[in-house]
Design an enzyme around this catalytic site. Structure first.
Site, PDB file in Angstrom:
ATOM      1  N   ASP A 266      33.080  27.014  40.619  1.00  0.00           N
ATOM      2  CA  ASP A 266      33.096  26.214  39.394  1.00  0.00           C
ATOM      3  C   ASP A 266      32.881  24.762  39.808  1.00  0.00           C
ATOM      4  O   ASP A 266      33.729  24.166  40.476  1.00  0.00           O
ATOM      5  CB  ASP A 266      34.434  26.405  38.657  1.00  0.00           C
ATOM      6  CG  ASP A 266      34.457  25.730  37.302  1.00  0.00           C
ATOM      7  OD1 ASP A 266      33.839  24.649  37.164  1.00  0.00           O
ATOM      8  OD2 ASP A 266      35.105  26.262  36.375  1.00  0.00           O
TER       9      ASP A 266
ATOM     10  N   TYR B  11      40.922  26.362  36.310  1.00  0.00           N
ATOM     11  CA  TYR B  11      41.106  25.935  34.928  1.00  0.00           C
ATOM     12  C   TYR B  11      42.024  26.956  34.225  1.00  0.00           C
ATOM     13  O   TYR B  11      41.891  28.168  34.439  1.00  0.00           O
ATOM     14  CB  TYR B  11      39.740  25.858  34.245  1.00  0.00           C
ATOM     15  CG  TYR B  11      39.806  25.681  32.758  1.00  0.00           C
ATOM     16  CD1 TYR B  11      40.352  24.517  32.219  1.00  0.00           C
ATOM     17  CD2 TYR B  11      39.360  26.656  31.887  1.00  0.00           C
ATOM     18  CE1 TYR B  11      40.431  24.342  30.835  1.00  0.00           C
ATOM     19  CE2 TYR B  11      39.426  26.497  30.522  1.00  0.00           C
ATOM     20  CZ  TYR B  11      39.969  25.340  30.003  1.00  0.00           C
ATOM     21  OH  TYR B  11      40.049  25.183  28.652  1.00  0.00           O
TER      22      TYR B  11
ATOM     23  N   LYS C  13      31.756  19.293  29.590  1.00  0.00           N
ATOM     24  CA  LYS C  13      32.360  18.151  30.281  1.00  0.00           C
ATOM     25  C   LYS C  13      31.270  17.152  30.704  1.00  0.00           C
ATOM     26  O   LYS C  13      30.683  16.527  29.853  1.00  0.00           O
ATOM     27  CB  LYS C  13      33.199  18.665  31.454  1.00  0.00           C
ATOM     28  CG  LYS C  13      34.068  19.907  31.096  1.00  0.00           C
ATOM     29  CD  LYS C  13      35.181  19.614  30.138  1.00  0.00           C
ATOM     30  CE  LYS C  13      35.909  20.838  29.603  1.00  0.00           C
ATOM     31  NZ  LYS C  13      36.428  21.780  30.576  1.00  0.00           N
TER      32      LYS C  13
ATOM     33  N   ARG D 214      18.387  35.037  19.857  1.00  0.00           N
ATOM     34  CA  ARG D 214      19.408  35.553  20.777  1.00  0.00           C
ATOM     35  C   ARG D 214      18.803  35.968  22.124  1.00  0.00           C
ATOM     36  O   ARG D 214      19.508  36.095  23.119  1.00  0.00           O
ATOM     37  CB  ARG D 214      20.190  36.707  20.120  1.00  0.00           C
ATOM     38  CG  ARG D 214      21.422  37.126  20.886  1.00  0.00           C
ATOM     39  CD  ARG D 214      22.536  37.749  20.030  1.00  0.00           C
ATOM     40  NE  ARG D 214      22.079  38.519  18.907  1.00  0.00           N
ATOM     41  CZ  ARG D 214      21.479  39.713  18.980  1.00  0.00           C
ATOM     42  NH1 ARG D 214      21.289  40.293  20.141  1.00  0.00           N
ATOM     43  NH2 ARG D 214      21.089  40.332  17.880  1.00  0.00           N
TER      44      ARG D 214
END
Ligand SMILES: *Cc1c(COP(=O)(O)O)cnc(C)c1O
Length: 408
Positions: free
Chosen positions: A213, A148, A238, A94
């Site tokens: 973005d 988005y 994407k 982590r």
């Protein structure tokens, strides 16, 4: 006919990425020592040959042995104090993972930033940015629609305690308050492909970090750090992954912000799986080739759609790219039901073409009036153009558009 089609960016295949850097780069962006196409296949892998390796190793360890617990304590202290990546062997997955770190290094090189921090999804990445700012008492966000759908929802619903003011790009400077921690834009935006002038927007932000973005453009078409954006967000799900089989997010930024993001990632746990890190690193190596080829298909489809009487309006960005959006005279649901080669599905950026109806799917969660105000018409379809033969794609779209007669 009311159609808007912009010519594709000139000569996708021949343009040298280094040309981008002459004249347009600001001091905030790191220079590309090697061209983008070279970085895409080599960045994050520079140490492999010396280790006798060719492909990057996938390190699936969740923990790492250490007989030196004093040294480990010091590394944990250092990380807790400032979020710097621990020196020496990893401690616990982590905190960081070597395979994921290769992807982060490579993406930072492509975006021209000092650092990048990867997350389990694009939304996890955006959430971490908001948490960093909220923790500093800077809860106010100024944002430009459309974004988005889920990003819009996260801000509008205030799920993480932030408060949003929606503005046009020209209204950014006036909307800034002492507690404004972030300005957020997408360009080209999901789903209308609207573009903002990143340099002008960055200027209007003053000292407030601009988050751009860059999911749709990718660093192949646009490197927002060169225009003054401090934070570059990707849904790596994407184009960066590029094959529809990885969910991931990443923020490219300066090392100071990256340290805070790593601390939030460590504390909240939205880490990227090492296998996803491997697939993303592999995806980056073909990113320039994929984006250029798919963009040339998209530009051609945009041209054909714009000339088609069944289509009311076509949106295609000045910057080019592999996304197109178009409004039909007929029922958009019939087009979705009619495709056979193109897959009717949300998401984008894969090697194969996808089409979806934003008002029903990707932007369903945005209130109807806000959707309409942002230019997301109920007749709008969004298509992610892949690498298929362009004539086969056109034949499928042509059949799906059917015999709908234009409204007189
Ligand atoms: C998909 C998408 C996101 C969200 O990313 P996930 O990986 O799905 O969490 C954010 N921004 C844009 C522009 C997107 O298309």
């Amino acid at each position: 006919m009311d159609s808007v089609v912009y010519d594709a960016y000139d000569a996708y295949g021949t343009r040298d990425a280094r040309d981008d850097l002459n004249g347009t780069r600001q001091v905030s962006a790191a220079p590309l020592v090697r061209a983008l196409a070279t970085e895409a296949v080599h960045a994050g892998r520079d140490d492999l040959a010396a280790q006798g390796l060719h492909a990057a190793p996938i390190d699936l360890s969740t923990t790492y042995p250490s007989y030196d617990s004093r040294g480990e304590a010091a590394r944990i202290d250092a990380f807790a104090a400032d979020g710097a990546e621990p020196d020496g062997p990893p401690v616990y997955a982590r905190l960081g993972n070597p395979t994921v770190a290769r992807f982060e290094t490579a993406l930072a090189r492509l975006e021209g930033t000092e650092s990048a921090v990867a997350f389990a999804s694009g939304m996890a990445a955006l959430s971490a940015v908001l948490l960093v700012r909220n923790a500093m008492g800077l809860r106010h966000v100024v944002a430009v629609r459309p974004l988005y759908g889920c990003s819009d929802h996260l801000l509008t619903a205030g799920l993480l305690g932030s408060e949003v003011t929606w503005v046009d790009p020209a209204g950014i400077a006036d909307a800034l308050r002492p507690d404004t921690g972030l300005v957020m834009v997408e360009s080209p935006a999901n789903p209308t492909l609207a573009e903002v002038d990143l340099r002008a927007v960055a200027h209007a932000c003053g000292s407030v970090p601009l988050l751009a973005d860059n999911t749709f453009a990718t660093p192949v078409l646009q490197r927002p750090a060169e225009h003054g954006a401090r934070l570059i967000l990707h849904s790596a799900t994407k184009y960066l992954g590029g094959h529809g089989d990885v969910m991931a997010g990443v923020v490219a930024c300066d090392e100071e912000f990256a340290r805070r993001l790593r601390q939030v990632r460590f504390a909240t746990g939205g880490v990227l799986h090492p296998l996803a890190g491997y697939l993303l690193l592999r995806g980056l190596s073909t990113l320039p080739v994929r984006v250029r080829a798919a963009s040339s298909n998209a530009a051609e489809l945009a041209r054909r759609l714009a000339a088609d009487p069944r289509v009311a309006r076509v949106h295609y960005p000045h910057i080019g790219g592999a996304m197109i959006a178009f409004e039909v005279h007929g029922d958009p649901h019939d087009v979705i039901a009619g495709v056979r080669l193109v897959t009717p599905a949300v998401s984008l950026g894969s090697v194969d073409s996808l089409i979806q109806h934003p008002a029903s799917i990707s932007h369903r969660i945005v209130p109807e009036q806000d959707r309409h105000d942002a230019g997301v018409s109920d007749r709008l379809l969004r298509m992610s153009v892949g690498l298929e033969d362009v004539d086969d794609l056109w034949a499928d779209l042509d059949a799906a558009l059917g015999n709908t007669v234009p409204v007189a």
